[in-house]
Motif scaffolding. Structure first.
Motif, PDB file in Angstrom:
ATOM      1  N   UNK A 167      -2.448  14.399  -7.185  1.00 57.78           N
ATOM      2  CA  UNK A 167      -2.556  13.034  -6.664  1.00 57.78           C
ATOM      3  C   UNK A 167      -1.836  12.884  -5.335  1.00 57.78           C
ATOM      4  N   UNK A 168      -1.633  11.644  -4.945  1.00 56.86           N
ATOM      5  CA  UNK A 168      -0.999  11.337  -3.659  1.00 56.86           C
ATOM      6  C   UNK A 168       0.320  10.634  -3.911  1.00 56.86           C
ATOM      7  N   UNK A 169       1.307  10.864  -3.028  1.00 58.76           N
ATOM      8  CA  UNK A 169       2.522  10.047  -3.143  1.00 58.76           C
ATOM      9  C   UNK A 169       2.254   8.694  -2.470  1.00 58.76           C
ATOM     10  N   UNK A 170       3.255   7.832  -2.415  1.00 57.66           N
ATOM     11  CA  UNK A 170       2.985   6.466  -1.929  1.00 57.66           C
ATOM     12  C   UNK A 170       2.656   6.438  -0.435  1.00 57.66           C
ATOM     13  N   UNK A 171       2.965   7.561   0.281  1.00 59.07           N
ATOM     14  CA  UNK A 171       2.657   7.603   1.725  1.00 59.07           C
ATOM     15  C   UNK A 171       1.319   8.283   2.003  1.00 59.07           C
ATOM     16  N   UNK A 172       0.717   8.886   0.969  1.00 59.99           N
ATOM     17  CA  UNK A 172      -0.562   9.565   1.163  1.00 59.99           C
ATOM     18  C   UNK A 172      -0.437  11.078   1.230  1.00 59.99           C
TER      19      UNK A 172
END
Ligand code: BTN
Length: 224
Positions: free
Chosen positions: A198-203
Motif C-alpha cells: 500500500x501507500x503511506x500517508x504521503x504516497x
C-alpha cells in the motif's frame, strides 16, 4: 481554468511549457524529442497525445503525480484502467500513458506536468508492454482526449484543494494495481523484492521485504 496553446511540432512539450505561465496547457501534434521518467526516451508517434500542464509550484509536488494519474485514469474509465505506482496508467496490464513531472531549475515557481497518451500507435518500449486506444477498439483523436484529461484534472484539483491529499489517495487506490502482490522495485542503485503493502500517508510505496518495510519515493515497479 487552463489556457490552451497548440503547436504543430515541438522537441518536447515539457521544454516549451517552461516558458509559459501557470495555468497554461501546451499541446503538440508532433514531438521530436519526447522524454520519459528516469532519463528515458518517450517514443512519440504521430497521432498520440503529447501535452504539458503548467501549475504554480505546489508545496508537495509528488501529490501532482497522483492527481494527474487519477485524472488520466478517470478519462479512460470505460476501459477499466489501472494505475501502476507512481503514475503509469495501464489497460489490460499494458502501459497506455506516462507522466513526467519537472521543475525548470531557474524557474522553481512552476511545476510542469507532461502527459503522454498512446492514441493510435503503441511505442515498442522494452521495459513494459504497451497499448494504445486504437488497439483497445476506441476510435478518437488526441484533442478529444486532451479536453477530457483537462476537465478531469480541474475537477480532481478542486477536490484536492477542498479535501487534501487524503481524498486523492483514496480515489487513486481504487485504480491501483499490484497491492498485496509481490513486486520488484528498481531503484537508481539497487533492486528490491517484496510485497506491495500500500501507500503511506504521503504516497510513498510501502515495500515489505523479509527484513523490513521500506517507504519508496521514486523507482520503477515490476509485477512478478
Ligand atoms: C514516462 O512514463 O516515462 C513518462 C512519459 C511522459 C511523456 C510525456 S509526452 C508529453 C511530455 N513531453 C515529454 O517530453 N514528455 C512528456
Amino acid at each position: 481554468m487552463f489556457k490552451y496553446h497548440y503547436f504543430e511540432t515541438l522537441d518536447s512539450t515539457n521544454d516549451t511549457a517552461k516558458s509559459f505561465p501557470p495555468f497554461s496547457v501546451i499541446h503538440a501534434g508532433r514531438q521530436t524529442k519526447g522524454r520519459g521518467r528516469m532519463g528515458r526516451v518517450w517514443d512519440s508517434f504521430d497521432g498520440n497525445l503529447f501535452m504539458s500542464l503548467v501549475v504554480p509550484q505546489p508545496a508537495v509536488p509528488s501529490d501532482y503525480s497522483f492527481i494527474t494519474s487519477l485524472s488520466v485514469a478517470l478519462t479512460l474509465a470505460p476501459l477499466s484502467p489501472r494505475i501502476k505506482w507512481p503514475n503509469d496508467v495501464l489497460i489490460n496490464g499494458k502501459k497506455i500513458s506516462g507522466i513526467l513531472l519537472e521543475t525548470a531549475p531557474e524557474q522553481s515557481d512552476k511545476l510542469i506536468i507532461g502527459i503522454g497518451i498512446n492514441i493510435t500507435a503503441c511505442p515498442e518500449q522494452t521495459l513494459y508492454p504497451t497499448t494504445c486506444l486504437k488497439e483497445c477498439g476506441v476510435d478518437t483523436n488526441a484533442k478529444v482526449i486532451l479536453d477530457k484529461v483537462l476537465q478531469n484534472f480541474e475537477d480532481v484539483l478542486i477536490s484536492y484543494q477542498k479535501s487534501g491529499f487524503k481524498e486523492i489517495r483514496r480515489k487513486w487506490l481504487e485504480f491501483a494495481t499490484g497491492i498485496g502482490q509481490p513486486i520488484h522495485v528498481q531503484l537508481p542503485n539497487k533492486e528490491l523484492t517484496g510485497i506491495f503493502n500500500g501507500l503511506d500517508e504521503k504516497g510513498a510505496l510501502l515495500l515489505k521485504t523479509t527484513e523490513k518495510e521500506y517507504p519508496i519515493m521514486a523507482g520503477d515497479v515490476f509485477m512478478i
